[in-house]
Design a protein around this motif. Structure first.
Motif, PDB file in Angstrom:
ATOM      1  N   UNK A  44       3.479 -12.058   3.049  1.00 34.24           N
ATOM      2  CA  UNK A  44       2.756 -11.060   2.250  1.00 34.24           C
ATOM      3  C   UNK A  44       1.303 -11.438   2.009  1.00 34.24           C
ATOM      4  N   UNK A  45       1.033 -12.728   1.810  1.00 34.47           N
ATOM      5  CA  UNK A  45      -0.341 -13.158   1.576  1.00 34.47           C
ATOM      6  C   UNK A  45      -1.212 -12.923   2.811  1.00 34.47           C
ATOM      7  N   UNK A  46      -0.702 -13.295   3.983  1.00 37.10           N
ATOM      8  CA  UNK A  46      -1.470 -13.136   5.225  1.00 37.10           C
ATOM      9  C   UNK A  46      -1.758 -11.664   5.510  1.00 37.10           C
ATOM     10  N   UNK A  47      -0.716 -10.850   5.461  1.00 34.52           N
ATOM     11  CA  UNK A  47      -0.891  -9.456   5.862  1.00 34.52           C
ATOM     12  C   UNK A  47      -1.594  -8.632   4.783  1.00 34.52           C
ATOM     13  N   UNK A  48      -1.492  -9.041   3.532  1.00 35.96           N
ATOM     14  CA  UNK A  48      -2.283  -8.372   2.493  1.00 35.96           C
ATOM     15  C   UNK A  48      -3.772  -8.637   2.706  1.00 35.96           C
ATOM     16  N   UNK A  70      11.705   2.215  -2.612  1.00 37.37           N
ATOM     17  CA  UNK A  70      10.964   1.037  -3.055  1.00 37.37           C
ATOM     18  C   UNK A  70      10.505   1.160  -4.493  1.00 37.37           C
ATOM     19  N   UNK A  71      10.034   2.345  -4.879  1.00 37.43           N
ATOM     20  CA  UNK A  71       9.608   2.559  -6.257  1.00 37.43           C
ATOM     21  C   UNK A  71      10.789   2.424  -7.223  1.00 37.43           C
ATOM     22  N   UNK A  72      11.947   2.932  -6.802  1.00 41.38           N
ATOM     23  CA  UNK A  72      13.139   2.817  -7.645  1.00 41.38           C
ATOM     24  C   UNK A  72      13.538   1.351  -7.811  1.00 41.38           C
ATOM     25  N   UNK A  73      13.468   0.602  -6.724  1.00 44.74           N
ATOM     26  CA  UNK A  73      13.786  -0.827  -6.766  1.00 44.74           C
ATOM     27  C   UNK A  73      12.784  -1.568  -7.657  1.00 44.74           C
ATOM     28  N   UNK A  74      11.501  -1.197  -7.531  1.00 47.85           N
ATOM     29  CA  UNK A  74      10.477  -1.848  -8.342  1.00 47.85           C
ATOM     30  C   UNK A  74      10.669  -1.545  -9.823  1.00 47.85           C
ATOM     31  N   UNK A  75      11.093  -0.322 -10.137  1.00 49.13           N
ATOM     32  CA  UNK A  75      11.358   0.023 -11.525  1.00 49.13           C
ATOM     33  C   UNK A  75      12.509  -0.821 -12.078  1.00 49.13           C
ATOM     34  N   UNK A  94       3.740  -9.000  -6.370  1.00 50.35           N
ATOM     35  CA  UNK A  94       4.197  -7.816  -5.649  1.00 50.35           C
ATOM     36  C   UNK A  94       4.434  -8.079  -4.163  1.00 50.35           C
ATOM     37  N   UNK A  95       5.042  -9.231  -3.857  1.00 49.41           N
ATOM     38  CA  UNK A  95       5.317  -9.563  -2.457  1.00 49.41           C
ATOM     39  C   UNK A  95       6.303  -8.574  -1.829  1.00 49.41           C
ATOM     40  N   UNK A  96       7.414  -8.298  -2.527  1.00 49.72           N
ATOM     41  CA  UNK A  96       8.428  -7.418  -1.952  1.00 49.72           C
ATOM     42  C   UNK A  96       7.935  -5.975  -1.798  1.00 49.72           C
ATOM     43  N   UNK A  97       7.239  -5.404  -2.783  1.00 52.40           N
ATOM     44  CA  UNK A  97       6.717  -4.051  -2.592  1.00 52.40           C
ATOM     45  C   UNK A  97       5.800  -3.923  -1.376  1.00 52.40           C
ATOM     46  N   UNK A  98       5.180  -5.023  -0.961  1.00 47.19           N
ATOM     47  CA  UNK A  98       4.306  -4.948   0.205  1.00 47.19           C
ATOM     48  C   UNK A  98       5.091  -4.559   1.451  1.00 47.19           C
ATOM     49  N   UNK A  99       6.406  -4.846   1.466  1.00 46.71           N
ATOM     50  CA  UNK A  99       7.236  -4.493   2.621  1.00 46.71           C
ATOM     51  C   UNK A  99       7.244  -2.990   2.830  1.00 46.71           C
ATOM     52  N   UNK A 122       7.999  -6.350   8.686  1.00 47.37           N
ATOM     53  CA  UNK A 122       9.220  -7.004   9.147  1.00 47.37           C
ATOM     54  C   UNK A 122       9.213  -8.487   8.788  1.00 47.37           C
ATOM     55  N   UNK A 123       8.084  -9.152   8.993  1.00 48.66           N
ATOM     56  CA  UNK A 123       7.996 -10.578   8.701  1.00 48.66           C
ATOM     57  C   UNK A 123       8.144 -10.847   7.203  1.00 48.66           C
ATOM     58  N   UNK A 124       7.581  -9.966   6.388  1.00 44.49           N
ATOM     59  CA  UNK A 124       7.716 -10.112   4.936  1.00 44.49           C
ATOM     60  C   UNK A 124       9.181  -9.968   4.511  1.00 44.49           C
ATOM     61  N   UNK A 125       9.861  -8.998   5.125  1.00 38.27           N
ATOM     62  CA  UNK A 125      11.273  -8.791   4.786  1.00 38.27           C
ATOM     63  C   UNK A 125      12.111 -10.021   5.150  1.00 38.27           C
ATOM     64  N   UNK A 126      11.873 -10.556   6.346  1.00 42.11           N
ATOM     65  CA  UNK A 126      12.631 -11.729   6.785  1.00 42.11           C
ATOM     66  C   UNK A 126      12.392 -12.932   5.868  1.00 42.11           C
ATOM     67  N   UNK A 127      11.178 -13.037   5.343  1.00 46.01           N
ATOM     68  CA  UNK A 127      10.867 -14.159   4.458  1.00 46.01           C
ATOM     69  C   UNK A 127      11.463 -13.993   3.075  1.00 46.01           C
ATOM     70  N   UNK A 128      11.569 -12.761   2.600  1.00 47.25           N
ATOM     71  CA  UNK A 128      11.930 -12.523   1.200  1.00 47.25           C
ATOM     72  C   UNK A 128      13.361 -12.048   0.979  1.00 47.25           C
ATOM     73  N   UNK A 129      14.118 -11.791   2.042  1.00 43.19           N
ATOM     74  CA  UNK A 129      15.410 -11.122   1.874  1.00 43.19           C
ATOM     75  C   UNK A 129      16.410 -11.905   1.023  1.00 43.19           C
TER      76      UNK A 129
END
Length: 225
Positions: free
Chosen positions: A61-65, A167-172, A111-116, A39-46
């Motif tokens: 993403x860095x912290x939670x990864x 997510x995979x479709x978005x990443x592609x 890959x910050x967004x895929x981490x969501x 959730x926090x990653x999404x709020x940061x990257x949206x």
């Protein structure tokens, strides 16, 4: 937890089940933390640019990864230390591969967004662990076990099939970013690893679905002559 007996049920468990009980409690706590991280990653990257979704430093993403990588290192060490009870070669190999992938992601800040959507997959883990907790304490025939099985199926399908697939479709669609010249050389391999993870989730999905269907059939009252 071993010394204090913290979280253990009142009825005495075998040593093997005690070790796995603790391991699964920590797994569930880690899963809850990662879902919060999602959730926090999404709020940061949206509102970020397409390039920032793939390449570039982002705080959450860095912290939670790093938390995810720390858990993989812990759980791998735990499985090796208690190999007699928790020994699972496929799980150890899985952890080592994804620990290397997480270290690669952190090294290049990618890959910050895929981490969501990858971390959101953990939303089904507490239900999966609860299923084991109920089974080992002799509650497989109870209504809670059945209800949790249905919840597990819904959460697993929503997160690991629908969300992961989207997510995979978005990443592609961002392949012009992660496969661009100058990007880290192993990016395509990493995306391929994500795809293999999706195939593994599809395999697990059908196994979970078969299990809950069997449980539902057992719960139906038998017809009287």
């Amino acid at each position: 937890m071993q010394w204090t007996g913290l979280t253990l049920p009142k009825n005495k468990l075998k040593r093997k089940d005690q070790v796995e009980w603790h391991s699964r409690v920590i797994s569930s706590v880690h899963a809850i933390v990662l879902c919060l991280g999602s959730l926090m990653c999404y709020l940061e990257l949206k509102n970020k640019s397409r390039e920032a979704l793939v390449s570039g430093y982002a705080i959450s993403p860095d912290i939670f990864a790093r938390i995810f990588l720390g858990y993989l290192l812990y759980d791998t060490t735990n499985m090796l230390a208690y190999y007699k009870y928790l020994g699972d070669k496929s799980a150890i190999i899985h952890h080592v591969i994804f620990a290397c992938a997480a270290a690669y992601v952190l090294r290049y800040s990618i890959m910050a967004y895929p981490f969501i959507w990858l971390s959101l997959c953990e939303i089904s883990t507490p239900s999966l662990n609860l299923r084991w907790h109920l089974a080992v304490t002799g509650q497989k025939d109870g209504s809670l076990y059945l209800a949790n099985g249905v919840l597990l199926t819904v959460l697993f399908f929503a997160s690991r099939v629908v969300s992961y697939g989207a997510g995979m479709w978005h990443l592609w669609g961002l392949r012009d970013v992660w496969a661009a010249p100058g990007q880290p050389p192993l990016n395509p391999f990493l995306v391929g690893l994500f795809f293999l993870g999706y195939l593994l989730n599809l395999y697990w999905m059908q196994a979970i679905l078969h299990g809950v269907l069997r449980a539902l059939s057992r719960s139906k009252p038998s017809k009287t002559a």
